[in-house]
Structures are given as C-alpha cells and as structure tokens.
Scaffold this active site. Structure first.
Site, PDB file in Angstrom:
ATOM      1  N   ASP A  40     -37.635  14.415  79.499  1.00 27.96           N
ATOM      2  CA  ASP A  40     -36.613  13.527  78.937  1.00 27.96           C
ATOM      3  C   ASP A  40     -37.117  12.859  77.659  1.00 27.96           C
ATOM      4  OD1 ASP A  40     -34.193  12.243  78.806  1.00 27.96           O
ATOM      5  OD2 ASP A  40     -34.697  10.694  80.273  1.00 27.96           O
ATOM      6  N   HIS A  57     -34.823  18.612  70.679  1.00 25.59           N
ATOM      7  CA  HIS A  57     -34.949  19.686  71.671  1.00 25.59           C
ATOM      8  C   HIS A  57     -35.886  20.778  71.158  1.00 25.59           C
ATOM      9  CE1 HIS A  57     -31.973  17.696  74.003  1.00 25.59           C
ATOM     10  NE2 HIS A  57     -30.971  17.953  73.191  1.00 25.59           N
ATOM     11  N   LEU A 151     -50.001  31.534  86.738  1.00 25.52           N
ATOM     12  CA  LEU A 151     -49.008  30.447  86.782  1.00 25.52           C
ATOM     13  C   LEU A 151     -47.581  30.993  86.906  1.00 25.52           C
ATOM     14  CD1 LEU A 151     -48.322  27.337  86.220  1.00 25.52           C
ATOM     15  CD2 LEU A 151     -47.889  28.084  83.880  1.00 25.52           C
TER      16      LEU A 151
END
Ligand code: FPP
Length: 260
Positions: A40, A57, A151
């Site tokens: 956020d 973004h 991962l």
C-alpha cells in the site's frame, strides 16, 4: 513453448548484477516460510511528488523486484503479493488499466531472471475477469516456471477473500450434493483445499506498508494465526532493509497458536 512475450533474455552477468545484493546481512535469520504483503501507498508516494498515481504503481514494481530478490536470498518459500483486489475495480478505468498492464510489463523484463533464480510463479484470484493480456502473461509465466522449486511467487490478482470463501463454499456444497464429500470428512484442512491457496502453508508473516492497519479483504481465512507487521513506509520506498527488519522481528515473536 513459443516466447509470446518477446522477452529480451539477459545474460548471466546481468542476472547476477540484478539478483546479487551482497550488502544485506541475512545471517541468524529465522526466515518465515510464507510471507504475504499488502503493498500500500503507491498513490500517496506519487501524489507527494506531484506525479500521477500510476507513476506510484510503476515505482511499486521496482520495489517488487527488490523484495523478490531479497526473499530469494533469504530462502523464503512463498511470497504472496496483493496486486489487485476485487474492490480495486472501483478505481478510475485509466488507473485499473494501468495496474493490470503491470504484470505483463514486469514479466516481460524479469521472467528470465526469475527463471534463472528458480522462482515459480503462481496466481490467486479470479483470472477470468482480467484483460486477456494480463491473463496470458501470467499464465505464460506460470507455465514457464512450473518445474522450478525455489521461491513460489504468488501474484494475487482480482483477489478478494470473501469471494474466495463463498466460491469455496459453493463448490463444497456441490461436492456434498454429488457425494464426493461427506459432512464427516469436512474439517479445516479439507475446507482449505477449496481455496485458491490449496496446498500452501498459511502465511507466517503479513507485512502491510503505507500506514493503514487493516486486512482489506486479504486472505481472511489463511491469516488466522499469522504474525502481522505494519509500517508507515509507502510501498515504493520499502526496501530490503525494512523487509529484513520485519523478518528479524518475526524471528523474535513467540507463536503459541492459542496454547501457552
Ligand atoms: C495500493 O496502493 C496498491 C495497489 C492497488 C497496486 C499494487 C500493485 C503494484 C505494487 C504493482 C505490482 C506488480 C506486480 C507485477 C506484482 P494505493 O494505490 O492504494 O496507494 P494509496 O493508499 O497511497 O492511494
């Protein structure tokens, strides 16, 4: 498989340069297996600089790259990133379009490095409602990385936890009706299999950047016993150092799961 993304493949030296980050001290870490992140603060980061929200973004993608690298280095097993929620459709169309272009932009540059680092891409959320270019780019990355066992990078796209739970219940009722499932078999483990996160360990650590202290419809079932770590730092400013700080603090928490 055809390289439909027209990915510019990097040479080993470039990959080493991008993924190797020798300054960070990761000795003595009690690494969580699964880290989930609510990324956020992109809009505010851009607003603070007089830039359009979409610039925040885009900068957020650079942070994703850094955090994936450090997560690989720390041997985190699963990293789940809240990228686009079912509620984010309420934003102006131009912002929605821009966020939904980011997965393809990210993957067209970084997929080769992700592959070289044994990362496996997965997605959680309702893919059907996404634009074709987003869906295809993510599916291509999922297919290209499915043999990797390093991962697992879970990209949450068009994800909403209440919707996920309702969808799971509908499927479960169908299975009960069709006698594929009996009420006696139904327990928490079994219910979890109906969720997008089927087969995954619940997150050990949730990080939320940007100062808010709420879950925003993210992994409500899966976060039941997760440790939470909040920071005021806006996602584009979040760094490897803060990520390690969260991991170190996590290592000091006593997890009792309701016991003593
Ligand atoms: C919330 O910040 C952030 C989003 C809704 C988008 C997050 C997306 C990225 C960081 C890109 C990730 C890309 C990939 C490929 C994984 P906000 O816009 O609500 O910020 P604000 O609270 O400051 O307005």
């Amino acid at each position: 498989m055809e390289n439909t993304l027209k990915i510019p493949f990097l040479n080993n030296k470039q990959i080493e340069k991008t993924f190797h980050n020798p300054e960070e001290d990761i000795s003595d870490l009690h690494t969580p297996d699964h880290v989930a992140i609510i990324m956020d603060g992109n809009g505010r980061w851009a607003g603070n600089r007089g830039m359009p929200r979409v610039a925040g973004h885009k900068e957020g993608v650079s942070t994703v790259v850094k955090i994936v690298k450090i997560a690989v280095k720390c041997k985190v097993k699963v990293l789940t990133l809240y990228t686009f929620s079912t509620e984010n459709w309420k934003r102006p169309k131009s912002e929605v379009d821009s966020i939904l272009r980011l997965p393809k932009e990210f993957l067209s540059i970084y997929l080769p490095e992700l592959i070289a680092n044994n990362v496996r891409i997965e997605a959680i959320g309702d893919m059907e409602d996404l634009p074709t270019h987003t869906r295809e780019a993510v599916q291509y990355a999922i297919d290209r990385t499915k043999v990797n066992d390093g991962l697992q990078l879970n990209i949450a796209l068009n994800y909403g936890s209440r919707h996920e739970i309702l969808k799971a219940m509908k499927k479960m009722f169908t299975d009960l009706n069709d006698e594929k499932l009996s009420l006696d078999d139904l327990d928490e483990q079994h219910f979890s299999k109906y969720l997008y996160t089927t087969g995954l360990k619940d997150p050990d650590l949730l990080i939320r950047t940007g100062g808010e202290k709420r879950l925003s419809n993210f992994l409500l079932w899966q976060l039941a016993y997760t440790e939470f770590w909040f920071t005021d730092v806006l996602w584009p400013d979040f760094s490897e150092t803060e990520f390690l700080h969260a991991l170190k603090e996590y290592g000091q928490r006593k997890r009792r799961y309701g016991g003593i």
